[in-house]
Design a protein around this motif. Structure first.
Motif, PDB file in Angstrom:
ATOM      1  N   UNK A 226     -10.310  -6.356   4.027  1.00 33.95           N
ATOM      2  CA  UNK A 226      -9.141  -5.822   3.344  1.00 33.95           C
ATOM      3  C   UNK A 226      -9.269  -4.304   3.252  1.00 33.95           C
ATOM      4  N   UNK A 227      -8.180  -3.626   3.449  1.00 32.66           N
ATOM      5  CA  UNK A 227      -8.180  -2.165   3.399  1.00 32.66           C
ATOM      6  C   UNK A 227      -8.522  -1.683   1.989  1.00 32.66           C
ATOM      7  N   UNK A 228      -9.039  -0.472   1.911  1.00 32.47           N
ATOM      8  CA  UNK A 228      -9.354   0.145   0.623  1.00 32.47           C
ATOM      9  C   UNK A 228      -8.048   0.516  -0.072  1.00 32.47           C
ATOM     10  N   UNK A 229      -7.770  -0.088  -1.216  1.00 37.77           N
ATOM     11  CA  UNK A 229      -6.489   0.090  -1.891  1.00 37.77           C
ATOM     12  C   UNK A 229      -6.599   0.862  -3.198  1.00 37.77           C
ATOM     13  N   UNK A 230      -7.786   1.311  -3.561  1.00 38.15           N
ATOM     14  CA  UNK A 230      -7.990   2.002  -4.834  1.00 38.15           C
ATOM     15  C   UNK A 230      -7.199   3.301  -4.846  1.00 38.15           C
ATOM     16  N   UNK A 231      -6.411   3.488  -5.880  1.00 37.89           N
ATOM     17  CA  UNK A 231      -5.640   4.712  -6.048  1.00 37.89           C
ATOM     18  C   UNK A 231      -4.298   4.731  -5.342  1.00 37.89           C
ATOM     19  N   UNK A 232      -4.031   3.778  -4.476  1.00 35.00           N
ATOM     20  CA  UNK A 232      -2.750   3.740  -3.776  1.00 35.00           C
ATOM     21  C   UNK A 232      -1.679   3.089  -4.647  1.00 35.00           C
ATOM     22  N   UNK A 233      -0.451   3.576  -4.509  1.00 30.48           N
ATOM     23  CA  UNK A 233       0.665   2.939  -5.211  1.00 30.48           C
ATOM     24  C   UNK A 233       1.042   1.679  -4.436  1.00 30.48           C
ATOM     25  N   UNK A 234       1.015   0.564  -5.150  1.00 30.62           N
ATOM     26  CA  UNK A 234       1.185  -0.749  -4.532  1.00 30.62           C
ATOM     27  C   UNK A 234       2.324  -1.518  -5.166  1.00 30.62           C
ATOM     28  N   UNK A 235       2.762  -2.536  -4.446  1.00 31.01           N
ATOM     29  CA  UNK A 235       3.613  -3.569  -5.014  1.00 31.01           C
ATOM     30  C   UNK A 235       2.827  -4.869  -4.963  1.00 31.01           C
ATOM     31  N   UNK A 236       2.932  -5.659  -6.023  1.00 35.20           N
ATOM     32  CA  UNK A 236       2.211  -6.922  -6.077  1.00 35.20           C
ATOM     33  C   UNK A 236       3.170  -8.046  -6.436  1.00 35.20           C
ATOM     34  N   UNK A 237       2.730  -9.261  -6.187  1.00 36.14           N
ATOM     35  CA  UNK A 237       3.492 -10.447  -6.557  1.00 36.14           C
ATOM     36  C   UNK A 237       3.654 -10.456  -8.079  1.00 36.14           C
ATOM     37  N   UNK A 238       4.867 -10.662  -8.559  1.00 34.69           N
ATOM     38  CA  UNK A 238       5.095 -10.652 -10.005  1.00 34.69           C
ATOM     39  C   UNK A 238       4.478 -11.869 -10.688  1.00 34.69           C
ATOM     40  N   UNK A 239       4.168 -12.897  -9.919  1.00 35.27           N
ATOM     41  CA  UNK A 239       3.625 -14.132 -10.475  1.00 35.27           C
ATOM     42  C   UNK A 239       2.104 -14.081 -10.648  1.00 35.27           C
ATOM     43  N   UNK A 240       1.384 -13.593  -9.619  1.00 36.65           N
ATOM     44  CA  UNK A 240      -0.085 -13.656  -9.661  1.00 36.65           C
ATOM     45  C   UNK A 240      -0.779 -12.301  -9.465  1.00 36.65           C
ATOM     46  N   UNK A 241      -0.008 -11.235  -9.247  1.00 37.48           N
ATOM     47  CA  UNK A 241      -0.520  -9.861  -9.083  1.00 37.48           C
ATOM     48  C   UNK A 241      -1.258  -9.630  -7.760  1.00 37.48           C
ATOM     49  N   UNK A 242      -1.090 -10.494  -6.798  1.00 35.58           N
ATOM     50  CA  UNK A 242      -1.643 -10.309  -5.456  1.00 35.58           C
ATOM     51  C   UNK A 242      -0.954  -9.097  -4.813  1.00 35.58           C
ATOM     52  N   UNK A 243      -1.720  -8.182  -4.234  1.00 32.81           N
ATOM     53  CA  UNK A 243      -1.150  -7.007  -3.569  1.00 32.81           C
ATOM     54  C   UNK A 243      -0.408  -7.439  -2.305  1.00 32.81           C
ATOM     55  N   UNK A 244       0.882  -7.046  -2.198  1.00 36.01           N
ATOM     56  CA  UNK A 244       1.676  -7.488  -1.050  1.00 36.01           C
ATOM     57  C   UNK A 244       2.259  -6.352  -0.219  1.00 36.01           C
ATOM     58  N   UNK A 245       2.294  -5.126  -0.747  1.00 37.92           N
ATOM     59  CA  UNK A 245       2.862  -4.019   0.036  1.00 37.92           C
ATOM     60  C   UNK A 245       2.447  -2.683  -0.556  1.00 37.92           C
TER      61      UNK A 245
END
Length: 106
Positions: free
Chosen positions: A1-20
């Motif tokens: 999985x790519x390094x996502x720390x500090x990036x502005x993300x969108x996650x699933x509203x149900x489980x908070x899984x990063x999706x975009x």
């Protein structure tokens, strides 16, 4: 999985899984099944369902529903094919409904 720390993300509203990633937003002026939706150039941690032809506001498209890879919530769809020349830019891109995603790291 790519390094996502500090990036502005969108996650699933149900489980908070990063999706975009916010940087992958192409447009915020789209309509989903349940209201406003965003067009993304990429999505991650998702599952793509079977393809089907669907008549949308902008014409006939081949699309596949997009599900959260963790909880299976339907988040939107992927444009597989656009039949009208003016809609070809959507091919391979993802619609994620605003009501199904939440912001993270903003």
């Amino acid at each position: 999985m790519a390094e996502l720390i500090g990036l502005r993300l969108y996650c699933c509203c149900n489980c908070r899984n990063h999706v975009a990633l916010h940087d992958d937003v192409v447009s915020k002026a789209f309509q989903g099944r349940n209201g406003r939706a965003f067009l993304f150039s990429h999505a991650m941690n998702i599952a793509v369902g079977p393809k089907e032809d669907r008549q949308l506001m902008t014409g006939l498209h081949t699309v596949a529903d997009v599900h959260c890879g963790d909880c299976r919530e339907v988040l939107g769809w992927k444009y597989e094919r656009a039949y009208e020349e003016t809609q070809k830019y959507k091919e391979g891109k993802f619609i994620l409904e605003k009501s199904k995603i939440a912001k993270e790291n903003w």
